[in-house]
Design a protein around this motif. Structure first.
Motif, PDB file in Angstrom:
ATOM      1  N   LEU A  35       0.796  -1.229   0.000  1.00  0.00           N
ATOM      2  CA  LEU A  35       0.000   0.000   0.000  1.00  0.00           C
ATOM      3  C   LEU A  35       0.831   1.285   0.000  1.00  0.00           C
ATOM      4  CD1 LEU A  35      -2.676  -1.312   2.505  1.00  0.00           C
ATOM      5  CD2 LEU A  35      -2.974  -0.956   0.045  1.00  0.00           C
ATOM      6  N   PHE A  36       2.161   1.158   0.041  1.00  0.00           N
ATOM      7  CA  PHE A  36       3.029   2.348   0.013  1.00  0.00           C
ATOM      8  C   PHE A  36       3.770   2.496  -1.311  1.00  0.00           C
ATOM      9  CE2 PHE A  36       4.101   1.280   4.725  1.00  0.00           C
ATOM     10  CZ  PHE A  36       2.817   1.624   5.113  1.00  0.00           C
ATOM     11  N   ILE A  37       3.601   1.564  -2.245  1.00  0.00           N
ATOM     12  CA  ILE A  37       4.549   1.428  -3.332  1.00  0.00           C
ATOM     13  C   ILE A  37       4.637   2.671  -4.228  1.00  0.00           C
ATOM     14  CG2 ILE A  37       2.997   0.361  -5.033  1.00  0.00           C
ATOM     15  CD1 ILE A  37       6.611  -0.739  -4.143  1.00  0.00           C
ATOM     16  N   ARG A  38       3.574   3.432  -4.330  1.00  0.00           N
ATOM     17  CA  ARG A  38       3.651   4.654  -5.138  1.00  0.00           C
ATOM     18  C   ARG A  38       4.611   5.661  -4.520  1.00  0.00           C
ATOM     19  NH1 ARG A  38      -1.452   3.059  -4.881  1.00  0.00           N
ATOM     20  NH2 ARG A  38      -2.860   2.966  -6.687  1.00  0.00           N
ATOM     21  N   GLN A  39       4.637   5.687  -3.202  1.00  0.00           N
ATOM     22  CA  GLN A  39       5.455   6.667  -2.501  1.00  0.00           C
ATOM     23  C   GLN A  39       6.900   6.195  -2.313  1.00  0.00           C
ATOM     24  OE1 GLN A  39       2.131   6.019  -1.598  1.00  0.00           O
ATOM     25  NE2 GLN A  39       1.588   7.961  -2.567  1.00  0.00           N
ATOM     26  N   GLY A  40       7.114   4.875  -2.297  1.00  0.00           N
ATOM     27  CA  GLY A  40       8.470   4.351  -2.151  1.00  0.00           C
ATOM     28  C   GLY A  40       8.451   2.918  -1.653  1.00  0.00           C
ATOM     29  N   ASP A  41       9.531   2.192  -1.910  1.00  0.00           N
ATOM     30  CA  ASP A  41       9.648   0.807  -1.476  1.00  0.00           C
ATOM     31  C   ASP A  41      10.359   0.774  -0.127  1.00  0.00           C
ATOM     32  OD1 ASP A  41       9.950  -1.871  -1.115  1.00  0.00           O
ATOM     33  OD2 ASP A  41      10.923  -2.269  -3.041  1.00  0.00           O
ATOM     34  N   VAL A  42       9.565   0.745   0.935  1.00  0.00           N
ATOM     35  CA  VAL A  42      10.128   0.829   2.286  1.00  0.00           C
ATOM     36  C   VAL A  42      10.904  -0.420   2.672  1.00  0.00           C
ATOM     37  CG1 VAL A  42       8.376   2.444   3.079  1.00  0.00           C
ATOM     38  CG2 VAL A  42       7.982  -0.015   3.345  1.00  0.00           C
ATOM     39  N   THR A  43      10.660  -1.537   1.994  1.00  0.00           N
ATOM     40  CA  THR A  43      11.341  -2.782   2.356  1.00  0.00           C
ATOM     41  C   THR A  43      12.841  -2.721   2.093  1.00  0.00           C
ATOM     42  OG1 THR A  43      10.965  -3.785   0.185  1.00  0.00           O
ATOM     43  CG2 THR A  43       9.263  -4.118   1.859  1.00  0.00           C
ATOM     44  N   LYS A  44      13.266  -1.785   1.283  1.00  0.00           N
ATOM     45  CA  LYS A  44      14.684  -1.685   0.958  1.00  0.00           C
ATOM     46  C   LYS A  44      15.409  -0.626   1.790  1.00  0.00           C
ATOM     47  CE  LYS A  44      14.525  -3.712  -3.597  1.00  0.00           C
ATOM     48  NZ  LYS A  44      13.119  -4.136  -3.531  1.00  0.00           N
ATOM     49  N   LEU A  45      14.709  -0.069   2.767  1.00  0.00           N
ATOM     50  CA  LEU A  45      15.299   0.953   3.619  1.00  0.00           C
ATOM     51  C   LEU A  45      15.700   0.355   4.965  1.00  0.00           C
ATOM     52  CD1 LEU A  45      12.829   3.881   2.860  1.00  0.00           C
ATOM     53  CD2 LEU A  45      15.035   3.385   1.795  1.00  0.00           C
ATOM     54  N   SER A  46      16.794   0.852   5.507  1.00  0.00           N
ATOM     55  CA  SER A  46      17.325   0.289   6.753  1.00  0.00           C
ATOM     56  C   SER A  46      17.134   1.195   7.954  1.00  0.00           C
ATOM     57  CB  SER A  46      18.816  -0.019   6.583  1.00  0.00           C
ATOM     58  OG  SER A  46      19.530   1.157   6.242  1.00  0.00           O
ATOM     59  N   SER A  47      16.495   2.328   7.758  1.00  0.00           N
ATOM     60  CA  SER A  47      16.313   3.277   8.856  1.00  0.00           C
ATOM     61  C   SER A  47      14.846   3.671   8.987  1.00  0.00           C
ATOM     62  CB  SER A  47      17.151   4.535   8.607  1.00  0.00           C
ATOM     63  OG  SER A  47      16.757   5.579   9.479  1.00  0.00           O
ATOM     64  N   ILE A  48      14.356   3.626  10.218  1.00  0.00           N
ATOM     65  CA  ILE A  48      12.978   4.052  10.479  1.00  0.00           C
ATOM     66  C   ILE A  48      12.795   5.521  10.122  1.00  0.00           C
ATOM     67  CG2 ILE A  48      13.413   4.650  12.887  1.00  0.00           C
ATOM     68  CD1 ILE A  48      10.249   2.928  11.606  1.00  0.00           C
ATOM     69  N   ASP A  49      13.864   6.298  10.232  1.00  0.00           N
ATOM     70  CA  ASP A  49      13.792   7.724   9.901  1.00  0.00           C
ATOM     71  C   ASP A  49      13.621   7.948   8.401  1.00  0.00           C
ATOM     72  OD1 ASP A  49      14.039   8.509  12.551  1.00  0.00           O
ATOM     73  OD2 ASP A  49      16.231   8.491  12.470  1.00  0.00           O
ATOM     74  N   GLU A  50      14.040   6.987   7.585  1.00  0.00           N
ATOM     75  CA  GLU A  50      13.804   7.072   6.137  1.00  0.00           C
ATOM     76  C   GLU A  50      12.392   6.606   5.794  1.00  0.00           C
ATOM     77  OE1 GLU A  50      17.508   6.022   3.500  1.00  0.00           O
ATOM     78  OE2 GLU A  50      17.399   4.582   5.143  1.00  0.00           O
ATOM     79  N   ILE A  51      11.874   5.661   6.564  1.00  0.00           N
ATOM     80  CA  ILE A  51      10.572   5.066   6.276  1.00  0.00           C
ATOM     81  C   ILE A  51       9.430   6.011   6.619  1.00  0.00           C
ATOM     82  CG2 ILE A  51       8.983   3.220   6.973  1.00  0.00           C
ATOM     83  CD1 ILE A  51      11.437   1.401   7.237  1.00  0.00           C
ATOM     84  N   ARG A  52       9.508   6.654   7.766  1.00  0.00           N
ATOM     85  CA  ARG A  52       8.385   7.485   8.237  1.00  0.00           C
ATOM     86  C   ARG A  52       7.963   8.564   7.240  1.00  0.00           C
ATOM     87  NH1 ARG A  52      10.638   7.260  13.951  1.00  0.00           N
ATOM     88  NH2 ARG A  52       9.256   5.850  15.071  1.00  0.00           N
ATOM     89  N   PRO A  53       8.893   9.312   6.616  1.00  0.00           N
ATOM     90  CA  PRO A  53       8.465  10.342   5.655  1.00  0.00           C
ATOM     91  C   PRO A  53       7.726   9.764   4.450  1.00  0.00           C
ATOM     92  CG  PRO A  53      10.741  10.702   6.320  1.00  0.00           C
ATOM     93  CD  PRO A  53      10.355   9.345   6.832  1.00  0.00           C
ATOM     94  N   ILE A  54       8.104   8.553   4.037  1.00  0.00           N
ATOM     95  CA  ILE A  54       7.413   7.916   2.913  1.00  0.00           C
ATOM     96  C   ILE A  54       5.991   7.552   3.307  1.00  0.00           C
ATOM     97  CG2 ILE A  54       7.354   5.820   1.503  1.00  0.00           C
ATOM     98  CD1 ILE A  54      10.409   5.963   1.391  1.00  0.00           C
ATOM     99  N   VAL A  55       5.858   6.916   4.465  1.00  0.00           N
ATOM    100  CA  VAL A  55       4.528   6.499   4.930  1.00  0.00           C
ATOM    101  C   VAL A  55       3.630   7.714   5.149  1.00  0.00           C
ATOM    102  CG1 VAL A  55       3.295   5.284   6.752  1.00  0.00           C
ATOM    103  CG2 VAL A  55       5.479   4.397   5.939  1.00  0.00           C
ATOM    104  N   ALA A  56       4.209   8.811   5.604  1.00  0.00           N
ATOM    105  CA  ALA A  56       3.425  10.023   5.862  1.00  0.00           C
ATOM    106  C   ALA A  56       2.814  10.600   4.591  1.00  0.00           C
ATOM    107  CB  ALA A  56       4.306  11.076   6.540  1.00  0.00           C
ATOM    108  N   LYS A  57       3.353  10.238   3.436  1.00  0.00           N
ATOM    109  CA  LYS A  57       2.851  10.754   2.159  1.00  0.00           C
ATOM    110  C   LYS A  57       1.725   9.906   1.567  1.00  0.00           C
ATOM    111  CE  LYS A  57       7.374  12.656   0.829  1.00  0.00           C
ATOM    112  NZ  LYS A  57       8.500  12.531  -0.131  1.00  0.00           N
ATOM    113  N   VAL A  58       1.374   8.813   2.242  1.00  0.00           N
ATOM    114  CA  VAL A  58       0.375   7.893   1.700  1.00  0.00           C
ATOM    115  C   VAL A  58      -1.034   8.386   2.043  1.00  0.00           C
ATOM    116  CG1 VAL A  58      -0.462   5.516   1.684  1.00  0.00           C
ATOM    117  CG2 VAL A  58       1.988   5.967   1.950  1.00  0.00           C
TER     118      VAL A  58
END
Length: 277
Positions: free
Chosen positions: A101-124
């Protein structure tokens, strides 16, 4: 940083993650491993308004008219733990689907930091999520032998909040189980409502499973939600495990609490059966 994919020309081409979330390494030794014996399990593509999104689905290899369970991811994406949950359902006779459900905003599975993930999820946007789940249900019925009259949903953390919201959006859902999903928050353009805002009008029975020691979801907000649910016709319930932290079901993380997780799973299955799924 992941490049954003424009919605207008969106076609998801990334493959589903096969491992666990990079952001929560190392992985706990208590991980549950459910095999795919007797199942059809793996990646599929779900047609949506602006292209396709990847999903992981698992179902019995034989039969049809399966009850459907939407499995909604944590913020870490549809990684191995979420895929395993779908297989657990499939081994019990369900068609379980976990869309990315996040794929348009970014592929979070390839990120290693929660700080990188949160901004992507916030855009969904919530509207995007609800629309994609509608499309997933449609696909399940037309392409995967699912029974439209036996539809359930469960989600974890971020997906717990979505579980409440989708049940309000789609009254055809028969039952839902929300695992420690946030209940209150400040409305934004992308996330205009929280579960507490829809609680009194809810008609779908939802079982909320929360941790008494969840530092991100204060118990007073759980009590507020309980109060709002009293005026609904949904017969929803909330269970609090007094000593459980956030993410107590996530067996690949240090937050896992085996006793509470197993009790919650048992309650989930009983809740689904009780409500005709």
């Amino acid at each position: 940083m992941m490049k954003e994919i424009t919605r207008r020309k969106f076609i998801a081409t990334s493959t589903l993650a096969t491992g666990f979330a990079l952001a929560v390494q190392p992985i706990s030794a208590q991980v549950t491993a459910t095999d795919a014996k007797g199942l059809v399990a793996g990646a599929v593509k779900i047609p949506v308004k602006d292209g396709e999104i990847p999903a992981y689905r698992a179902a019995p290899a034989t039969g049809e008219n399966f009850p459907i369970v939407l499995v909604i991811q944590e913020i870490f994406g549809v990684h191995e733990h979420i895929q395993d949950v779908t297989r657990r359902f499939a081994q019990l006779g369900y068609l379980a689907i976990a869309p990315e459900l996040f794929i348009r905003q970014g592929d979070v599975t390839k990120l290693s930091s929660i700080d990188e993930i949160r901004p992507i999820v916030a855009k969904v946007p919530d509207a995007q999520v609800l629309s994609d789940l509608d499309a997933t249900v449609k696909w399940a019925v037309k392409s995967a032998k699912g029974n439209a009259n036996k539809l359930a949903i469960t989600g974890f953390c971020w997906g717990g909040r979505i579980t409440w919201l989708y049940a309000a959006h789609n009254p055809k859902v028969k039952a839902g189980v929300a695992w420690y999903g946030r209940l209150v928050g400040d409305a934004t353009e992308l996330q205009p409502k929280y579960p507490i805002d829809i609680a009194s009008a809810l008609t779908v029975p939802i079982l909320g499973l929360y941790g008494g020691k969840d530092t991100g979801i204060p118990l007073d907000t759980v009590e507020q939600m309980r109060d709002h649910l009293k005026s609904s016709s949904s017969k929803s319930e909330i269970i609090v495990y007094p000593d459980a932290p956030h993410a107590f079901f996530a067996d690949y993380r240090p937050s896992y609490r085996e006793k509470d997780a197993k009790d919650g799973w048992k309650r989930l299955l009983a809740w689904f059966k009780q409500n005709g799924v």
